[in-house]
Write a protein that holds these residues in place. Sequence first.
Motif, PDB file in Angstrom:
ATOM      1  N   GLU A   1      -9.824   2.092   9.212  1.00  0.00           N
ATOM      2  CA  GLU A   1      -9.476   3.073   8.390  1.00  0.00           C
ATOM      3  C   GLU A   1      -8.612   4.340   8.831  1.00  0.00           C
ATOM      4  OE1 GLU A   1      -9.261   2.971   4.915  1.00  0.00           O
ATOM      5  OE2 GLU A   1     -10.133   1.216   5.069  1.00  0.00           O
ATOM      6  N   ARG A   2      -9.207   4.532  10.198  1.00  0.00           N
ATOM      7  CA  ARG A   2      -8.470   5.652  10.670  1.00  0.00           C
ATOM      8  C   ARG A   2      -7.108   5.257  11.219  1.00  0.00           C
ATOM      9  NH1 ARG A   2      -9.032   7.263  16.398  1.00  0.00           N
ATOM     10  NH2 ARG A   2      -8.028   9.622  16.445  1.00  0.00           N
TER      11      ARG A   2
ATOM     12  N   ASP B   1       0.896  -1.161   0.161  1.00  0.00           N
ATOM     13  CA  ASP B   1      -0.018  -0.003   0.082  1.00  0.00           C
ATOM     14  C   ASP B   1       0.725   1.334  -0.035  1.00  0.00           C
ATOM     15  OD1 ASP B   1      -2.791   1.530   0.759  1.00  0.00           O
ATOM     16  OD2 ASP B   1      -1.027   2.275   2.191  1.00  0.00           O
ATOM     17  N   SER B   2       1.640   1.343   0.875  1.00  0.00           N
ATOM     18  CA  SER B   2       2.636   2.570   1.122  1.00  0.00           C
ATOM     19  C   SER B   2       3.944   2.077   1.626  1.00  0.00           C
ATOM     20  CB  SER B   2       1.761   3.506   1.884  1.00  0.00           C
ATOM     21  OG  SER B   2       1.406   3.050   3.111  1.00  0.00           O
TER      22      SER B   2
ATOM     23  N   PHE C   1       0.727   8.658  -4.288  1.00  0.00           N
ATOM     24  CA  PHE C   1      -0.664   9.146  -3.804  1.00  0.00           C
ATOM     25  C   PHE C   1      -0.721  10.518  -4.518  1.00  0.00           C
ATOM     26  CE2 PHE C   1       0.367   5.695  -0.937  1.00  0.00           C
ATOM     27  CZ  PHE C   1      -0.854   5.127  -0.589  1.00  0.00           C
TER      28      PHE C   1
ATOM     29  N   TRP D   1      -5.081   3.121   9.679  1.00  0.00           N
ATOM     30  CA  TRP D   1      -4.556   2.890   8.602  1.00  0.00           C
ATOM     31  C   TRP D   1      -3.944   4.157   8.009  1.00  0.00           C
ATOM     32  CZ3 TRP D   1      -6.337  -1.083   4.505  1.00  0.00           C
ATOM     33  CH2 TRP D   1      -5.591  -1.324   3.510  1.00  0.00           C
ATOM     34  N   GLN D   2      -4.929   5.160   7.931  1.00  0.00           N
ATOM     35  CA  GLN D   2      -4.681   6.496   7.467  1.00  0.00           C
ATOM     36  C   GLN D   2      -3.431   7.275   8.367  1.00  0.00           C
ATOM     37  OE1 GLN D   2      -5.427   7.909   4.455  1.00  0.00           O
ATOM     38  NE2 GLN D   2      -3.787   9.325   4.854  1.00  0.00           N
ATOM     39  N   ARG D   3      -3.712   7.140   9.709  1.00  0.00           N
ATOM     40  CA  ARG D   3      -2.798   7.671  10.478  1.00  0.00           C
ATOM     41  C   ARG D   3      -1.221   7.117  10.300  1.00  0.00           C
ATOM     42  NH1 ARG D   3      -1.431   6.513  15.859  1.00  0.00           N
ATOM     43  NH2 ARG D   3      -2.894   4.723  15.809  1.00  0.00           N
TER      44      ARG D   3
ATOM     45  N   GLU E   1      -4.632  11.573  -3.833  1.00  0.00           N
ATOM     46  CA  GLU E   1      -4.912  11.520  -2.439  1.00  0.00           C
ATOM     47  C   GLU E   1      -4.487  12.112  -1.541  1.00  0.00           C
ATOM     48  OE1 GLU E   1      -5.224   7.120  -1.738  1.00  0.00           O
ATOM     49  OE2 GLU E   1      -5.365   6.788  -3.719  1.00  0.00           O
ATOM     50  N   TYR E   2      -3.314  12.872  -1.978  1.00  0.00           N
ATOM     51  CA  TYR E   2      -2.652  13.719  -1.131  1.00  0.00           C
ATOM     52  C   TYR E   2      -2.325  15.092  -1.740  1.00  0.00           C
ATOM     53  CZ  TYR E   2      -0.843  10.781   2.769  1.00  0.00           C
ATOM     54  OH  TYR E   2      -0.877   9.933   3.503  1.00  0.00           O
TER      55      TYR E   2
ATOM     56  N   ARG F   1      -0.523   5.735   7.263  1.00  0.00           N
ATOM     57  CA  ARG F   1       0.052   5.861   6.008  1.00  0.00           C
ATOM     58  C   ARG F   1       0.652   7.356   6.124  1.00  0.00           C
ATOM     59  NH1 ARG F   1      -4.497   5.758   1.766  1.00  0.00           N
ATOM     60  NH2 ARG F   1      -3.990   3.553   1.593  1.00  0.00           N
ATOM     61  N   ASP F   2       0.248   8.508   6.805  1.00  0.00           N
ATOM     62  CA  ASP F   2       0.671   9.569   7.291  1.00  0.00           C
ATOM     63  C   ASP F   2       2.187   9.617   7.824  1.00  0.00           C
ATOM     64  OD1 ASP F   2      -1.846  10.776   5.930  1.00  0.00           O
ATOM     65  OD2 ASP F   2      -2.673  11.439   8.008  1.00  0.00           O
TER      66      ASP F   2
END
Length: 168
Positions: A111-112, A51-52, A145, A114-116, A150-151, A118-119
Amino acid sequence: MQYRRYYHPGAAYFFTVVTARRRPLFDHPSVVGLLRQRVRQVKIQYPFVLDSMVVLPDHLHCIWVLPENDSDFSIRWRLIKSGLSRTLRETFGLKGPFWQPRFWEHFLRDERDWQRHRDYIHFNPVKHGLVRRVRDWPHSSFHRFVERGEYPEDWGGVVPDFRGVGKE
């Protein structure tokens, strides 16, 4: 205290993998390229979605999603680490050890979470003072991204230059 890994088929995980004695193996773009090549090779035999990812001089962070019927991330890391080690010895004549014996994983709960993570991955080069802007680090999935919308390209802002690194 014994560390127990949480294996769950089809799950998403955040990983941190560190070089032995924080050796800056990935200071050279060619070694980053060899790491990417090794990851691609392992994905053929043991599929997963990358993913990242960010690769810094002495460690890397990434998020993987495993197939629905598979939870064995350990074999994938073992093959990536051992294969790259072999290539570094054979191609460059380097001597090991190249890796810390283990790696750190975190099961992504939602999801939260995951995004945390990824950031965190994408901001890590700024956090370590390697660049002042996220977009300036070349070994990051951040650029992919941005291309997908997405960013924003200026995500993370510009960090003041306190250490004389990452100047514009």
